[in-house]
Design a protein around this motif. Structure first.
Motif, PDB file in Angstrom:
ATOM      1  N   PHE A  77       0.282  -1.617   0.296  1.00  0.00           N
ATOM      2  CA  PHE A  77       0.102   0.322  -0.098  1.00  0.00           C
ATOM      3  C   PHE A  77       0.263   1.330   0.170  1.00  0.00           C
ATOM      4  CE2 PHE A  77      -3.331  -2.916   1.280  1.00  0.00           C
ATOM      5  CZ  PHE A  77      -3.918  -2.404   0.952  1.00  0.00           C
ATOM      6  N   TYR A  78       1.775   1.159   0.013  1.00  0.00           N
ATOM      7  CA  TYR A  78       2.746   2.235  -0.208  1.00  0.00           C
ATOM      8  C   TYR A  78       3.144   3.325  -1.038  1.00  0.00           C
ATOM      9  CZ  TYR A  78       7.134   5.314  -0.006  1.00  0.00           C
ATOM     10  OH  TYR A  78       8.050   6.251  -0.385  1.00  0.00           O
ATOM     11  N   VAL A  79       2.394   3.435  -2.312  1.00  0.00           N
ATOM     12  CA  VAL A  79       2.331   4.015  -3.385  1.00  0.00           C
ATOM     13  C   VAL A  79       1.379   4.946  -2.901  1.00  0.00           C
ATOM     14  CG1 VAL A  79       2.224   4.444  -5.722  1.00  0.00           C
ATOM     15  CG2 VAL A  79       4.073   2.778  -4.585  1.00  0.00           C
ATOM     16  N   VAL A  80      -0.051   4.078  -2.256  1.00  0.00           N
ATOM     17  CA  VAL A  80      -1.541   4.399  -2.421  1.00  0.00           C
ATOM     18  C   VAL A  80      -1.252   5.321  -1.298  1.00  0.00           C
ATOM     19  CG1 VAL A  80      -2.726   3.243  -1.582  1.00  0.00           C
ATOM     20  CG2 VAL A  80      -3.730   4.411  -2.976  1.00  0.00           C
ATOM     21  N   GLU A  81      -0.775   4.565  -0.455  1.00  0.00           N
ATOM     22  CA  GLU A  81      -0.953   5.747   0.777  1.00  0.00           C
ATOM     23  C   GLU A  81       0.330   7.052   0.581  1.00  0.00           C
ATOM     24  OE1 GLU A  81      -0.877   3.136   4.804  1.00  0.00           O
ATOM     25  OE2 GLU A  81       0.958   2.932   3.658  1.00  0.00           O
ATOM     26  N   LYS A  82       1.072   6.848   0.482  1.00  0.00           N
ATOM     27  CA  LYS A  82       2.092   8.293  -0.174  1.00  0.00           C
ATOM     28  C   LYS A  82       0.836   9.316  -1.384  1.00  0.00           C
ATOM     29  CE  LYS A  82       6.280   9.474  -1.702  1.00  0.00           C
ATOM     30  NZ  LYS A  82       6.256   9.430  -2.775  1.00  0.00           N
ATOM     31  N   ASP A  88      -3.524  15.467   0.550  1.00  0.00           N
ATOM     32  CA  ASP A  88      -4.992  15.688   0.729  1.00  0.00           C
ATOM     33  C   ASP A  88      -6.087  14.588   0.401  1.00  0.00           C
ATOM     34  OD1 ASP A  88      -5.651  15.509   3.642  1.00  0.00           O
ATOM     35  OD2 ASP A  88      -6.485  17.781   2.980  1.00  0.00           O
ATOM     36  N   ILE A  89      -6.456  13.479   0.114  1.00  0.00           N
ATOM     37  CA  ILE A  89      -7.367  12.809  -0.003  1.00  0.00           C
ATOM     38  C   ILE A  89      -7.739  11.556   1.172  1.00  0.00           C
ATOM     39  CG2 ILE A  89      -8.110  11.229  -2.060  1.00  0.00           C
ATOM     40  CD1 ILE A  89      -7.701  14.221  -3.371  1.00  0.00           C
ATOM     41  N   PRO A  90      -8.710  11.639   1.283  1.00  0.00           N
ATOM     42  CA  PRO A  90      -9.085  10.610   1.944  1.00  0.00           C
ATOM     43  C   PRO A  90      -8.854   8.961   1.638  1.00  0.00           C
ATOM     44  CG  PRO A  90     -11.191  12.238   1.810  1.00  0.00           C
ATOM     45  CD  PRO A  90     -10.015  12.674   0.651  1.00  0.00           C
ATOM     46  N   LEU A  91      -8.015   7.770   2.468  1.00  0.00           N
ATOM     47  CA  LEU A  91      -7.888   7.058   1.618  1.00  0.00           C
ATOM     48  C   LEU A  91      -8.920   5.817   2.821  1.00  0.00           C
ATOM     49  CD1 LEU A  91      -6.743   4.705  -0.806  1.00  0.00           C
ATOM     50  CD2 LEU A  91      -4.784   5.282   1.242  1.00  0.00           C
ATOM     51  N   GLU A  92      -9.070   4.852   2.479  1.00  0.00           N
ATOM     52  CA  GLU A  92      -9.837   3.335   3.051  1.00  0.00           C
ATOM     53  C   GLU A  92      -8.487   2.490   2.481  1.00  0.00           C
ATOM     54  OE1 GLU A  92     -13.348   0.723   4.424  1.00  0.00           O
ATOM     55  OE2 GLU A  92     -14.269   2.873   4.060  1.00  0.00           O
ATOM     56  N   MET A  93      -7.953   1.286   3.069  1.00  0.00           N
ATOM     57  CA  MET A  93      -7.656   0.483   2.706  1.00  0.00           C
ATOM     58  C   MET A  93      -8.846  -1.142   3.435  1.00  0.00           C
ATOM     59  SD  MET A  93      -3.854   1.436   3.678  1.00  0.00           S
ATOM     60  CE  MET A  93      -3.859   1.975   4.734  1.00  0.00           C
ATOM     61  N   ILE A  94      -8.645  -1.766   2.071  1.00  0.00           N
ATOM     62  CA  ILE A  94      -9.390  -2.987   2.061  1.00  0.00           C
ATOM     63  C   ILE A  94      -8.589  -3.974   1.770  1.00  0.00           C
ATOM     64  CG2 ILE A  94     -11.287  -4.271   1.400  1.00  0.00           C
ATOM     65  CD1 ILE A  94     -12.225  -0.389   0.688  1.00  0.00           C
ATOM     66  N   VAL A  95      -9.022  -5.054   2.223  1.00  0.00           N
ATOM     67  CA  VAL A  95      -7.647  -6.423   2.237  1.00  0.00           C
ATOM     68  C   VAL A  95      -9.507  -7.847   2.390  1.00  0.00           C
ATOM     69  CG1 VAL A  95      -6.404  -7.851   3.396  1.00  0.00           C
ATOM     70  CG2 VAL A  95      -5.974  -5.543   3.420  1.00  0.00           C
ATOM     71  N   GLU A  96      -9.214  -8.009   1.413  1.00  0.00           N
ATOM     72  CA  GLU A  96     -10.127  -8.963   1.317  1.00  0.00           C
ATOM     73  C   GLU A  96      -9.643 -10.427   1.089  1.00  0.00           C
ATOM     74  OE1 GLU A  96     -13.909  -9.093   0.817  1.00  0.00           O
ATOM     75  OE2 GLU A  96     -13.934  -7.239   1.795  1.00  0.00           O
ATOM     76  N   TYR A  97     -10.180 -11.748   1.401  1.00  0.00           N
ATOM     77  CA  TYR A  97     -10.182 -13.063   0.477  1.00  0.00           C
ATOM     78  C   TYR A  97     -11.134 -13.475  -0.452  1.00  0.00           C
ATOM     79  CZ  TYR A  97      -6.437 -13.337   5.059  1.00  0.00           C
ATOM     80  OH  TYR A  97      -5.789 -13.860   5.169  1.00  0.00           O
ATOM     81  N   GLY A  98     -10.565 -13.314  -1.653  1.00  0.00           N
ATOM     82  CA  GLY A  98     -11.488 -14.125  -2.761  1.00  0.00           C
ATOM     83  C   GLY A  98     -11.088 -14.230  -3.641  1.00  0.00           C
ATOM     84  N   GLU A  99     -12.003 -14.119  -4.883  1.00  0.00           N
ATOM     85  CA  GLU A  99     -11.137 -14.338  -6.337  1.00  0.00           C
ATOM     86  C   GLU A  99     -11.731 -12.535  -6.477  1.00  0.00           C
ATOM     87  OE1 GLU A  99     -11.094 -13.040 -10.575  1.00  0.00           O
ATOM     88  OE2 GLU A  99     -12.775 -13.142  -9.284  1.00  0.00           O
ATOM     89  N   PRO A 100     -10.182 -12.159  -6.807  1.00  0.00           N
ATOM     90  CA  PRO A 100      -9.942 -10.930  -7.054  1.00  0.00           C
ATOM     91  C   PRO A 100     -11.228 -10.181  -8.022  1.00  0.00           C
ATOM     92  CG  PRO A 100      -7.877 -11.738  -7.866  1.00  0.00           C
ATOM     93  CD  PRO A 100      -8.962 -12.402  -7.353  1.00  0.00           C
ATOM     94  N   ALA A 101     -11.554 -10.396  -9.445  1.00  0.00           N
ATOM     95  CA  ALA A 101     -12.563  -9.739 -10.011  1.00  0.00           C
ATOM     96  C   ALA A 101     -14.320  -9.763  -9.452  1.00  0.00           C
ATOM     97  CB  ALA A 101     -12.434  -9.917 -11.416  1.00  0.00           C
ATOM     98  N   GLU A 102     -14.275 -10.968  -9.280  1.00  0.00           N
ATOM     99  CA  GLU A 102     -15.656 -11.279  -8.135  1.00  0.00           C
ATOM    100  C   GLU A 102     -15.627 -10.296  -6.743  1.00  0.00           C
ATOM    101  OE1 GLU A 102     -16.274 -14.654  -6.504  1.00  0.00           O
ATOM    102  OE2 GLU A 102     -16.097 -15.434  -8.320  1.00  0.00           O
ATOM    103  N   LYS A 103     -14.792  -9.490  -6.371  1.00  0.00           N
ATOM    104  CA  LYS A 103     -14.249  -9.141  -4.894  1.00  0.00           C
ATOM    105  C   LYS A 103     -14.694  -7.646  -4.951  1.00  0.00           C
ATOM    106  CE  LYS A 103     -15.000 -11.935  -1.516  1.00  0.00           C
ATOM    107  NZ  LYS A 103     -15.541 -12.054  -0.465  1.00  0.00           N
TER     108      LYS A 103
END
Length: 151
Positions: A77-82, A88-103
C-alpha cells in the motif's frame, strides 16, 4: 458539468501496474476541485486461505495474521498511501479474501463506487485467452466506469 464527490476504487496487488493505477486514482480524486472531497478505496484481494485437510493438525494462519504482514502491507500500500497523503485525499484500505474480479465488483455495487481504477495485467494473448484477466472481467461486469491503466 456538476463536479461532486466521487468514490474511486483502486485494485492493489503490489505490482508496478497497480502502483500506476493507484497514482491515477489519486490523480482523479485530486482533480475534483469542488468543496466535496473524493474518496479513494484501495482494495487488496488475497487468494482464499487453503482449506485444512485431515493431514493438517494445525492449519496455517492467513497471511494477514503472520508476523510478516505489517511489513508486507506497508510495501503493497506504500504508493497509494504516499500519493493520497501528498494530495490530502481520504483513503480507506481494504483487504479481502477471494477471487479479485468478484470482490472488486461486489464492493463497487455495495458502496456505489463511481470509478474503478485497475492496472492492465500485461499478460500475453495466449495466457489471457486461457485464464482471462481480472481487468477484462471487471470491465465487462462492473456497475460503473472502469479506468484501465497501462504501465
Amino acid at each position: 458539468m456538476l463536479n461532486l464527490r466521487k468514490k474511486i476504487l483502486v485494485a492493489i496487488d503490489g505490482s508496478p501496474q497497480s502502483d500506476k493505477a493507484a497514482e491515477e486514482a489519486v490523480r482523479l480524486a485530486a482533480g475534483n476541485k469542488s468543496q466535496f472531497k473524493s474518496q479513494v478505496y484501495a482494495m487488496l484481494v488475497l487468494p482464499n486461505s487453503p482449506t485444512a485437510t485431515y493431514t493438517d493438525f494445525v492449519p496455517s494462519a492467513p497471511v494477514t495474521e503472520t508476523e510478516q504482514w505489517d511489513d508486507l502491507r506497508r510495501r503493497i500500500f506504500y504508493v497509494v498511501e504516499k500519493c493520497a497523503s501528498e494530495h490530502d485525499i481520504p483513503l480507506e484500505m481494504i483487504v479481502e479474501y477471494g477471487e479479485p474480479a468478484e470482490k472488486l465488483i461486489e464492493f463497487a455495487k455495495r458502496e456505489h463506487i463511481d470509478v474503478i481504477a485497475i492496472g492492465s495485467s500485461g499478460k500475453g494473448f495466449i495466457q489471457r485467452r486461457l485464464m482471462g484477466s481480472v481487468s477484462h472481467r471487471v470491465a465487462s461486469s462492473a456497475p460503473c466506469s472502469v479506468y484501465i491503466v497501462r504501465g
